[in-house]
Motif scaffolding. Structure first.
Motif, mmCIF file in Angstrom:
data_model
loop_
_atom_site.group_PDB
_atom_site.id
_atom_site.type_symbol
_atom_site.label_atom_id
_atom_site.label_comp_id
_atom_site.label_asym_id
_atom_site.label_seq_id
_atom_site.Cartn_x
_atom_site.Cartn_y
_atom_site.Cartn_z
ATOM 1 N N GLN A 18 43.870 10.605 37.028
ATOM 2 C CA GLN A 18 42.909 10.393 36.044
ATOM 3 C C GLN A 18 41.637 11.273 35.810
ATOM 4 O OE1 GLN A 18 39.775 7.097 37.175
ATOM 5 N NE2 GLN A 18 39.758 6.371 35.075
ATOM 6 N N ASN A 19 41.308 12.001 37.002
ATOM 7 C CA ASN A 19 40.463 12.969 36.824
ATOM 8 C C ASN A 19 41.161 14.364 36.308
ATOM 9 O OD1 ASN A 19 37.763 12.885 38.490
ATOM 10 N ND2 ASN A 19 38.960 11.721 39.731
ATOM 11 N N LEU A 20 42.313 14.320 36.577
ATOM 12 C CA LEU A 20 43.018 15.746 35.852
ATOM 13 C C LEU A 20 42.883 15.676 34.361
ATOM 14 C CD1 LEU A 20 45.965 16.247 38.559
ATOM 15 C CD2 LEU A 20 44.205 17.878 37.966
ATOM 16 N N VAL A 21 43.424 14.620 33.835
ATOM 17 C CA VAL A 21 43.606 14.395 32.603
ATOM 18 C C VAL A 21 42.324 14.249 31.775
ATOM 19 C CG1 VAL A 21 45.960 13.350 32.577
ATOM 20 C CG2 VAL A 21 44.043 11.899 32.486
ATOM 21 N N GLU A 22 41.434 13.773 32.462
ATOM 22 C CA GLU A 22 40.002 13.363 32.042
ATOM 23 C C GLU A 22 39.025 14.762 31.819
ATOM 24 O OE1 GLU A 22 38.002 10.517 33.683
ATOM 25 O OE2 GLU A 22 38.900 8.803 32.738
ATOM 26 N N LEU A 23 39.352 15.762 32.552
ATOM 27 C CA LEU A 23 38.644 17.076 33.027
ATOM 28 C C LEU A 23 39.440 18.151 32.442
ATOM 29 C CD1 LEU A 23 37.290 16.689 36.554
ATOM 30 C CD2 LEU A 23 35.958 16.040 34.445
ATOM 31 N N ASP A 24 40.586 17.996 32.123
ATOM 32 C CA ASP A 24 41.124 19.233 31.750
ATOM 33 C C ASP A 24 42.284 18.735 30.622
ATOM 34 O OD1 ASP A 24 42.729 21.619 30.852
ATOM 35 O OD2 ASP A 24 42.547 22.384 32.749
ATOM 36 N N SER A 25 42.176 19.093 29.131
ATOM 37 C CA SER A 25 43.088 18.499 28.224
ATOM 38 C C SER A 25 44.196 19.279 28.107
ATOM 39 C CB SER A 25 42.164 18.785 26.726
ATOM 40 O OG SER A 25 42.090 20.141 26.635
ATOM 41 N N ARG A 26 44.505 20.138 28.981
ATOM 42 C CA ARG A 26 45.728 20.904 29.407
ATOM 43 C C ARG A 26 46.516 20.422 30.244
ATOM 44 N NH1 ARG A 26 44.566 26.451 31.267
ATOM 45 N NH2 ARG A 26 43.177 25.102 32.379
ATOM 46 N N ALA A 27 46.078 19.401 31.003
ATOM 47 C CA ALA A 27 46.854 18.915 32.179
ATOM 48 C C ALA A 27 47.837 17.752 31.853
ATOM 49 C CB ALA A 27 45.658 18.258 33.015
ATOM 50 N N TYR A 28 48.926 17.909 32.336
ATOM 51 C CA TYR A 28 50.177 16.958 32.151
ATOM 52 C C TYR A 28 50.349 16.689 33.539
ATOM 53 C CZ TYR A 28 50.531 17.522 27.336
ATOM 54 O OH TYR A 28 50.173 17.748 25.860
ATOM 55 N N VAL A 29 50.495 15.155 33.935
ATOM 56 C CA VAL A 29 50.674 14.990 35.311
ATOM 57 C C VAL A 29 51.920 13.980 35.621
ATOM 58 C CG1 VAL A 29 49.497 13.650 37.326
ATOM 59 C CG2 VAL A 29 48.326 14.755 35.446
ATOM 60 N N ASP A 30 52.896 14.353 36.377
ATOM 61 C CA ASP A 30 53.832 13.387 36.938
ATOM 62 C C ASP A 30 53.302 12.799 38.212
ATOM 63 O OD1 ASP A 30 55.290 14.089 34.585
ATOM 64 O OD2 ASP A 30 56.700 15.256 35.656
ATOM 65 N N VAL A 31 53.170 11.635 38.245
ATOM 66 C CA VAL A 31 52.914 10.564 39.573
ATOM 67 C C VAL A 31 54.427 10.239 40.253
ATOM 68 C CG1 VAL A 31 51.703 8.612 40.462
ATOM 69 C CG2 VAL A 31 50.667 10.104 38.473
ATOM 70 N N LEU A 32 54.525 10.979 41.086
ATOM 71 C CA LEU A 32 55.792 10.634 41.888
ATOM 72 C C LEU A 32 55.553 9.532 42.864
ATOM 73 C CD1 LEU A 32 57.023 14.448 42.293
ATOM 74 C CD2 LEU A 32 57.260 12.851 40.359
ATOM 75 N N ASP A 33 56.513 8.755 43.182
ATOM 76 C CA ASP A 33 56.292 7.799 44.369
ATOM 77 C C ASP A 33 57.699 7.619 44.850
ATOM 78 O OD1 ASP A 33 54.078 5.565 45.196
ATOM 79 O OD2 ASP A 33 55.778 5.386 46.153
ATOM 80 N N ALA A 371 39.062 12.136 45.672
ATOM 81 C CA ALA A 371 40.176 12.863 44.549
ATOM 82 C C ALA A 371 39.403 13.799 43.513
ATOM 83 C CB ALA A 371 40.483 11.690 43.484
ATOM 84 N N LYS A 372 38.220 13.234 43.413
ATOM 85 C CA LYS A 372 37.550 14.425 42.388
ATOM 86 C C LYS A 372 37.145 15.596 43.322
ATOM 87 C CE LYS A 372 33.571 14.340 39.010
ATOM 88 N NZ LYS A 372 32.514 13.872 38.387
ATOM 89 N N GLU A 373 36.959 15.610 44.448
ATOM 90 C CA GLU A 373 36.542 16.855 44.994
ATOM 91 C C GLU A 373 38.029 17.589 45.077
ATOM 92 O OE1 GLU A 373 34.991 18.002 49.573
ATOM 93 O OE2 GLU A 373 36.883 17.030 49.357
ATOM 94 N N THR A 374 38.926 17.117 45.123
ATOM 95 C CA THR A 374 40.100 17.657 45.276
ATOM 96 C C THR A 374 40.734 18.292 43.833
ATOM 97 O OG1 THR A 374 41.268 16.631 47.157
ATOM 98 C CG2 THR A 374 42.788 17.532 45.483
#
Length: 451
Positions: A18-33, A371-374
């Motif tokens: 959530q932080n990645l996509v909200e803080l950087d419009s270039r970010a694309y995230v794959d959440v792996l589990d 998470a935000k710190e990271t």
């Protein structure tokens, strides 16, 4: 484009995405589990009768449905899976949010006797975790001892005391529901080695024990009085003062008749689990006393408490992930503000968040600032990270490496299968309890959603 892999889809992983996509419009995230289902401990750790907390899944769901976030379940990282080094080749950055996957042990004789389990195993069983044991022993037990006085200990004690009418509306798997409905456990002891002022449960969880139908909660006034802070709780933090108030009220009221009893015990340290015909028969405790420095010391006096079921709830612990450094003493990955450290130096592109970063502390909401710190560290590093050209779509590479990711559409199919299972049993949603049924639902059904 900044492409990031987040390993782990529990709260810390979702808040990181959530932080990645909200803080950087270039970010694309794959959440792996590793699991085919998202949400981590919200799905597999929150007690099934805690619907309000479980509803947090709706918030996490919004993150995983974001147009720049992609859920890929059933993907193993490290041993027997995609190597960490290969993952770093496929993404500009990798954030590990893998939690604390195992439990702490007591280290006492008899701990591994049949009928002795960790609370983690018990929670996994009634939460339908696909790795859970399917032969957890409840049926023959008349009394149970829960070792620990935190919220997980309160959860498992409460689940043992619940009746079938209260458990049936939950999403508990049918086998666990049937076993608990048939349980003959009537006497539950929750035991801590220190005093009531040092117990780790929250007041809300503690009070809930007192509202269980046909269940009497008891405390020993002498054990309460042995805690110096019990008589004068004025110097305690507000949460501990409230706990003392609840315990004081229970100690003052007369004992009532009830079908089940939950007894809270303090200043007892487990030293041995005793056998009876090859199974758990009792737990031997040493009486402790305050040592004047915030801890306790043994007194040399012992007490045996009968039990055919023992559940230890003494904390979680992180496990090493192949390819990452690991601090074995603390069960965490060494880091600097979330940046992974290798031999004391920052490892470019590798990050941690959640329990594997800070240890198993805090509540679900604690993962937000963590998470935000990271993510703040990661985004500060993007000038170097984003300059690297990636070879291909990571999903294509993962499939080429032998992974068979469960996409969001697969997860939606699992949700529908669980709703159908519940309807067939005359219940609400009922979780699928094993790998075979989960993967069959994910891979043989066609459903809406992004591929």
């Amino acid at each position: 484009m900044l492409r990031v892999a987040v390993v782990g889809s529990g709260p810390s992983g979702c808040y990181t995405a959530q932080n990645l996509v909200e803080l950087d419009s270039r970010a694309y995230v794959d959440v792996l589990d590793r699991l085919p289902c998202p949400y981590g401990l919200v799905r597999y750790g929150v007690a099934p009768d805690h619907e309000k907390i479980k509803s947090l899944q709706n918030n996490l769901r919004t993150v995983l449905e974001h147009e720049r976030v992609r859920f890929l379940g059933g993907v193993r990282i490290g041993a027997d899976g995609i190597p960490a080094a290969r993952l770093l080749e496929l993404y500009h950055a990798v954030v590990y949010c893998v939690g604390a996957a195992t439990d702490r042990h007591l280290g006492i004789p008899g701990e591994d006797l049949p009928g002795s389990w960790s609370a983690t195993e018990f929670v996994s069983w009634y939460s339908a975790h696909p790795d859970a044991t399917d032969d957890l022993y409840v049926a023959g037990a008349r009394s149970a001892v829960v070792i620990g006085v935190g919220n997980v200990a309160v959860d498992v004690a409460r689940m043992l005391a619940r009746g079938p009418a209260e458990l049936s509306p939950t999403d508990m798997p049918q086998a666990a529901l049937s076993a608990l409905a048939a349980s003959r456990v009537r006497d539950i002891r929750m035991v801590g080695r220190r005093g009531p002022s040092q117990a780790r449960f929250t007041t809300k969880e503690l009070r809930e024990l007192g509202s269980l139908p046909d269940t009497e909660v008891t405390v020993d006034p002498a054990e309460l009085a042995a805690d110096p802070a019990y008589g004068d709780p004025g110097g305690l933090p507000a949460a501990q003062r409230r706990n003392i108030e609840v315990l004081r009220g229970w100690a003052a009221r007369p004992t009532a008749e009830a079908a089940r009893r939950i007894g809270l015990r303090f200043f007892l340290r487990p030293v041995e689990v005793l056998a009876d015909n090859g199974r758990v028969g009792a737990v031997r405790f040493e009486r402790t006393e305050p040592d004047g420095h915030g801890g306790v010391r043994g007194t040399g006096r012992y007490e045996d408490v009968e039990a055919q079921l023992v559940l230890r709830s003494v904390g979680y612990r992180g496990l090493p992930l192949e390819g990452l450094p690991f601090d074995a003493e603390h069960g965490t990955v060494p880091h600097l503000a979330g940046r992974v450290l290798r031999a004391g130096a920052v490892a470019p592109g590798e990050y941690v968040a959640g329990w594997i970063k800070r240890g198993p502390t805090g509540v679900i909401g604690t993962n937000r600032p963590c998470a935000k710190e990271t993510v703040t560290s990661l985004l500060a590093d993007t000038p170097a990270l984003g300059a690297r050209e990636l070879p291909e779509d990571p999903l294509t590479a993962l499939r080429a490496a032998g992974a068979e990711p469960v996409t969001w559409a697969g997860w939606l199919a699992i949700e529908r299968a669980e709703a159908e299972l519940g309807a067939s049993l005359g219940r609400g949603v009922v979780k699928l309890p094993d790998w075979e049924s989960l993967l069959a639902a994910a891979r043989t059904r066609v459903g809406p959603g992004r591929p």
